[in-house]
Every structure is written in C-alpha cells, then in structure tokens.
Design a protein around this motif. Structure first.
Motif, PDB file in Angstrom:
ATOM      1  N   PHE A 182       0.834  -1.196   0.000  1.00  0.00           N
ATOM      2  CA  PHE A 182       0.000   0.000   0.000  1.00  0.00           C
ATOM      3  C   PHE A 182       0.876   1.257   0.000  1.00  0.00           C
ATOM      4  CE2 PHE A 182      -2.757   3.304   1.597  1.00  0.00           C
ATOM      5  CZ  PHE A 182      -3.961   3.050   0.947  1.00  0.00           C
ATOM      6  N   GLY A 183       1.949   1.218   0.778  1.00  0.00           N
ATOM      7  CA  GLY A 183       2.881   2.344   0.825  1.00  0.00           C
ATOM      8  C   GLY A 183       3.509   2.623  -0.532  1.00  0.00           C
ATOM      9  N   LYS A 184       3.855   1.579  -1.263  1.00  0.00           N
ATOM     10  CA  LYS A 184       4.418   1.766  -2.609  1.00  0.00           C
ATOM     11  C   LYS A 184       3.403   2.424  -3.532  1.00  0.00           C
ATOM     12  CE  LYS A 184       7.768  -1.955  -2.319  1.00  0.00           C
ATOM     13  NZ  LYS A 184       8.179  -3.276  -2.756  1.00  0.00           N
ATOM     14  N   LEU A 185       2.133   2.064  -3.376  1.00  0.00           N
ATOM     15  CA  LEU A 185       1.080   2.706  -4.175  1.00  0.00           C
ATOM     16  C   LEU A 185       0.957   4.183  -3.815  1.00  0.00           C
ATOM     17  CD1 LEU A 185      -1.635  -0.101  -4.058  1.00  0.00           C
ATOM     18  CD2 LEU A 185      -0.223   0.555  -6.024  1.00  0.00           C
ATOM     19  N   MET A 186       1.071   4.499  -2.526  1.00  0.00           N
ATOM     20  CA  MET A 186       1.039   5.899  -2.098  1.00  0.00           C
ATOM     21  C   MET A 186       2.195   6.679  -2.716  1.00  0.00           C
ATOM     22  SD  MET A 186       0.061   5.614   1.953  1.00  0.00           S
ATOM     23  CE  MET A 186       0.028   7.391   2.209  1.00  0.00           C
ATOM     24  N   ASN A 187       3.385   6.083  -2.684  1.00  0.00           N
ATOM     25  CA  ASN A 187       4.559   6.747  -3.250  1.00  0.00           C
ATOM     26  C   ASN A 187       4.392   6.984  -4.748  1.00  0.00           C
ATOM     27  OD1 ASN A 187       5.696   6.625  -0.701  1.00  0.00           O
ATOM     28  ND2 ASN A 187       6.980   4.869  -1.162  1.00  0.00           N
ATOM     29  N   ALA A 188       3.869   5.987  -5.443  1.00  0.00           N
ATOM     30  CA  ALA A 188       3.644   6.131  -6.886  1.00  0.00           C
ATOM     31  C   ALA A 188       2.585   7.194  -7.167  1.00  0.00           C
ATOM     32  CB  ALA A 188       3.230   4.791  -7.491  1.00  0.00           C
ATOM     33  N   SER A 189       1.599   7.278  -6.309  1.00  0.00           N
ATOM     34  CA  SER A 189       0.558   8.286  -6.470  1.00  0.00           C
ATOM     35  C   SER A 189       1.154   9.686  -6.346  1.00  0.00           C
ATOM     36  CB  SER A 189      -0.540   8.081  -5.424  1.00  0.00           C
ATOM     37  OG  SER A 189      -1.509   9.086  -5.536  1.00  0.00           O
ATOM     38  N   HIS A 190       2.023   9.870  -5.356  1.00  0.00           N
ATOM     39  CA  HIS A 190       2.632  11.191  -5.211  1.00  0.00           C
ATOM     40  C   HIS A 190       3.478  11.544  -6.431  1.00  0.00           C
ATOM     41  CE1 HIS A 190       4.069  14.837  -3.427  1.00  0.00           C
ATOM     42  NE2 HIS A 190       5.266  14.510  -3.887  1.00  0.00           N
ATOM     43  N   ALA A 191       4.263  10.599  -6.920  1.00  0.00           N
ATOM     44  CA  ALA A 191       5.099  10.862  -8.096  1.00  0.00           C
ATOM     45  C   ALA A 191       4.233  11.261  -9.287  1.00  0.00           C
ATOM     46  CB  ALA A 191       5.944   9.639  -8.420  1.00  0.00           C
ATOM     47  N   SER A 192       3.100  10.606  -9.437  1.00  0.00           N
ATOM     48  CA  SER A 192       2.195  10.915 -10.545  1.00  0.00           C
ATOM     49  C   SER A 192       1.545  12.286 -10.357  1.00  0.00           C
ATOM     50  CB  SER A 192       1.129   9.824 -10.656  1.00  0.00           C
ATOM     51  OG  SER A 192       0.272  10.064 -11.742  1.00  0.00           O
ATOM     52  N   LEU A 193       1.141  12.602  -9.138  1.00  0.00           N
ATOM     53  CA  LEU A 193       0.579  13.930  -8.866  1.00  0.00           C
ATOM     54  C   LEU A 193       1.608  15.019  -9.149  1.00  0.00           C
ATOM     55  CD1 LEU A 193      -1.325  13.113  -5.581  1.00  0.00           C
ATOM     56  CD2 LEU A 193      -2.367  14.050  -7.657  1.00  0.00           C
ATOM     57  N   ARG A 194       2.853  14.750  -8.785  1.00  0.00           N
ATOM     58  CA  ARG A 194       3.928  15.712  -8.985  1.00  0.00           C
ATOM     59  C   ARG A 194       4.312  15.838 -10.468  1.00  0.00           C
ATOM     60  NH1 ARG A 194       8.544  13.087  -6.649  1.00  0.00           N
ATOM     61  NH2 ARG A 194       8.612  12.151  -8.705  1.00  0.00           N
ATOM     62  N   ASP A 195       4.529  14.700 -11.128  1.00  0.00           N
ATOM     63  CA  ASP A 195       5.101  14.708 -12.473  1.00  0.00           C
ATOM     64  C   ASP A 195       4.068  14.788 -13.592  1.00  0.00           C
ATOM     65  OD1 ASP A 195       7.501  14.413 -11.119  1.00  0.00           O
ATOM     66  OD2 ASP A 195       7.561  12.242 -11.423  1.00  0.00           O
ATOM     67  N   ASP A 196       2.964  14.063 -13.449  1.00  0.00           N
ATOM     68  CA  ASP A 196       1.971  14.016 -14.530  1.00  0.00           C
ATOM     69  C   ASP A 196       0.859  15.052 -14.352  1.00  0.00           C
ATOM     70  OD1 ASP A 196       3.360  11.959 -15.698  1.00  0.00           O
ATOM     71  OD2 ASP A 196       2.005  10.375 -15.014  1.00  0.00           O
ATOM     72  N   TYR A 197       0.326  15.143 -13.163  1.00  0.00           N
ATOM     73  CA  TYR A 197      -0.790  16.070 -12.944  1.00  0.00           C
ATOM     74  C   TYR A 197      -0.299  17.467 -12.581  1.00  0.00           C
ATOM     75  CZ  TYR A 197      -5.857  16.356 -12.648  1.00  0.00           C
ATOM     76  OH  TYR A 197      -7.174  16.638 -12.895  1.00  0.00           O
ATOM     77  N   ALA A 198       0.962  17.557 -12.167  1.00  0.00           N
ATOM     78  CA  ALA A 198       1.642  18.832 -11.896  1.00  0.00           C
ATOM     79  C   ALA A 198       0.912  19.696 -10.865  1.00  0.00           C
ATOM     80  CB  ALA A 198       1.864  19.606 -13.187  1.00  0.00           C
ATOM     81  N   VAL A 199       0.507  19.068  -9.745  1.00  0.00           N
ATOM     82  CA  VAL A 199      -0.205  19.818  -8.708  1.00  0.00           C
ATOM     83  C   VAL A 199       0.530  19.843  -7.371  1.00  0.00           C
ATOM     84  CG1 VAL A 199      -2.501  19.555  -9.708  1.00  0.00           C
ATOM     85  CG2 VAL A 199      -1.651  17.820  -8.107  1.00  0.00           C
ATOM     86  N   SER A 200       1.769  19.380  -7.348  1.00  0.00           N
ATOM     87  CA  SER A 200       2.509  19.419  -6.099  1.00  0.00           C
ATOM     88  C   SER A 200       3.262  20.740  -5.992  1.00  0.00           C
ATOM     89  CB  SER A 200       3.476  18.230  -6.007  1.00  0.00           C
ATOM     90  OG  SER A 200       3.949  18.102  -4.685  1.00  0.00           O
ATOM     91  N   HIS A 201       4.072  20.834  -4.959  1.00  0.00           N
ATOM     92  CA  HIS A 201       4.824  22.051  -4.663  1.00  0.00           C
ATOM     93  C   HIS A 201       6.177  21.607  -4.095  1.00  0.00           C
ATOM     94  CE1 HIS A 201       6.019  25.606  -2.349  1.00  0.00           C
ATOM     95  NE2 HIS A 201       5.280  26.281  -3.213  1.00  0.00           N
ATOM     96  N   PRO A 202       7.258  22.338  -4.365  1.00  0.00           N
ATOM     97  CA  PRO A 202       8.574  21.908  -3.872  1.00  0.00           C
ATOM     98  C   PRO A 202       8.644  21.658  -2.366  1.00  0.00           C
ATOM     99  CG  PRO A 202       8.844  23.671  -5.465  1.00  0.00           C
ATOM    100  CD  PRO A 202       7.358  23.533  -5.214  1.00  0.00           C
ATOM    101  N   GLU A 203       7.978  22.451  -1.561  1.00  0.00           N
ATOM    102  CA  GLU A 203       7.994  22.233  -0.110  1.00  0.00           C
ATOM    103  C   GLU A 203       7.301  20.918   0.245  1.00  0.00           C
ATOM    104  OE1 GLU A 203       9.562  23.874   2.268  1.00  0.00           O
ATOM    105  OE2 GLU A 203      10.316  25.430   0.943  1.00  0.00           O
ATOM    106  N   VAL A 204       6.197  20.639  -0.424  1.00  0.00           N
ATOM    107  CA  VAL A 204       5.481  19.382  -0.195  1.00  0.00           C
ATOM    108  C   VAL A 204       6.344  18.214  -0.650  1.00  0.00           C
ATOM    109  CG1 VAL A 204       3.472  18.013  -0.885  1.00  0.00           C
ATOM    110  CG2 VAL A 204       3.199  20.437  -0.306  1.00  0.00           C
ATOM    111  N   ASP A 205       6.968  18.350  -1.828  1.00  0.00           N
ATOM    112  CA  ASP A 205       7.832  17.277  -2.334  1.00  0.00           C
ATOM    113  C   ASP A 205       8.975  16.990  -1.368  1.00  0.00           C
ATOM    114  OD1 ASP A 205       6.265  17.141  -4.614  1.00  0.00           O
ATOM    115  OD2 ASP A 205       7.611  18.421  -5.788  1.00  0.00           O
ATOM    116  N   SER A 206       9.548  18.031  -0.789  1.00  0.00           N
ATOM    117  CA  SER A 206      10.651  17.841   0.145  1.00  0.00           C
ATOM    118  C   SER A 206      10.192  17.083   1.389  1.00  0.00           C
ATOM    119  CB  SER A 206      11.250  19.209   0.478  1.00  0.00           C
ATOM    120  OG  SER A 206      11.391  19.450   1.803  1.00  0.00           O
TER     121      SER A 206
END
Length: 116
Positions: free
Chosen positions: A38-62
């Motif tokens: 489940f954790g790996k799915l969460m990590n992949a979700s964040h990468a997709s939100l960051r890279d594909d959907y482009a809705v993250s922020h550098p502070e959140v990514d850090s």
C-alpha cells in the motif's frame, strides 16, 4: 493507454495520471494487501501527482521525500486539492509521534501543524 499517450501535451500526462491513479486504487482495495505494498502505491501516487498532474509544490515534495526515506514509513503522498497543503503518511503502528518529531527536525519547510 495508447489513446491517452496520443493526446496532445499536457493532456496526455494529465490523463495518464487519472488512468494510473484508478489502477492504483483498484490495487489498493485488494484483500490482504500489505502495508508495504500500500505504501508503494502511495509513493507512486505522489510521483504521478507531482510529475503528470503537476499539482505538487517543492515544499510538499521535500516533506514527502523525507517521509518516504524514513525507516518507519511505508509510504507518503500529498493530499487535498494540490498546489501545497497537506501530506499523509502510512507509518508502522505506534511510531507516528516519533516519525513526526524526526521529520520536523530534518525538514526546513514552514510546517503549520503536525498531526501524528
């Protein structure tokens, strides 16, 4: 997925996020899924939100990167509407306060509130 990839940019990567996020949700609800999986799915979700959907922020990514590297964290991702805001992490039972303290000691961002 070929139809998604054939869309013009940036629609192709936005649609790819939607399709792959749906696939992750379908995997996440399978009976007997381990916390590690489940954790790996969460990590992949964040990468997709960051890279594909482009809705993250550098502070959140850090913050997410620090959480993902912590030995007691199974997975972490941004949550909410995007463009900053909140992070959620799946941690080993009983370790949330210690993980929060460890991460806040390392993170140089401007945290508003930590809720273990």
């Amino acid at each position: 997925m070929a139809r998604v990839e054939s869309l013009p940019s940036p629609l192709n990567v936005r649609a790819r996020h939607v399709v792959t996020e749906n696939q992750r949700v379908e995997q996440a609800v399978q009976p007997g899924l381990s916390a590690e999986s489940f954790g790996k799915l969460m990590n992949a979700s964040h990468a997709s939100l960051r890279d594909d959907y482009a809705v993250s922020h550098p502070e959140v990514d850090s913050l997410v990167e620090l959480l993902q590297a912590h030995p007691d964290v199974y997975g972490a991702r941004m949550t909410g509407a995007g463009f900053g805001g909140a992070v959620v992490a799946l941690v080993r039972t009983g370790t949330a306060p210690a993980v929060a303290n460890d991460i806040m000691g390392e993170w140089d961002g401007q945290a508003r509130q930590v809720v273990p």
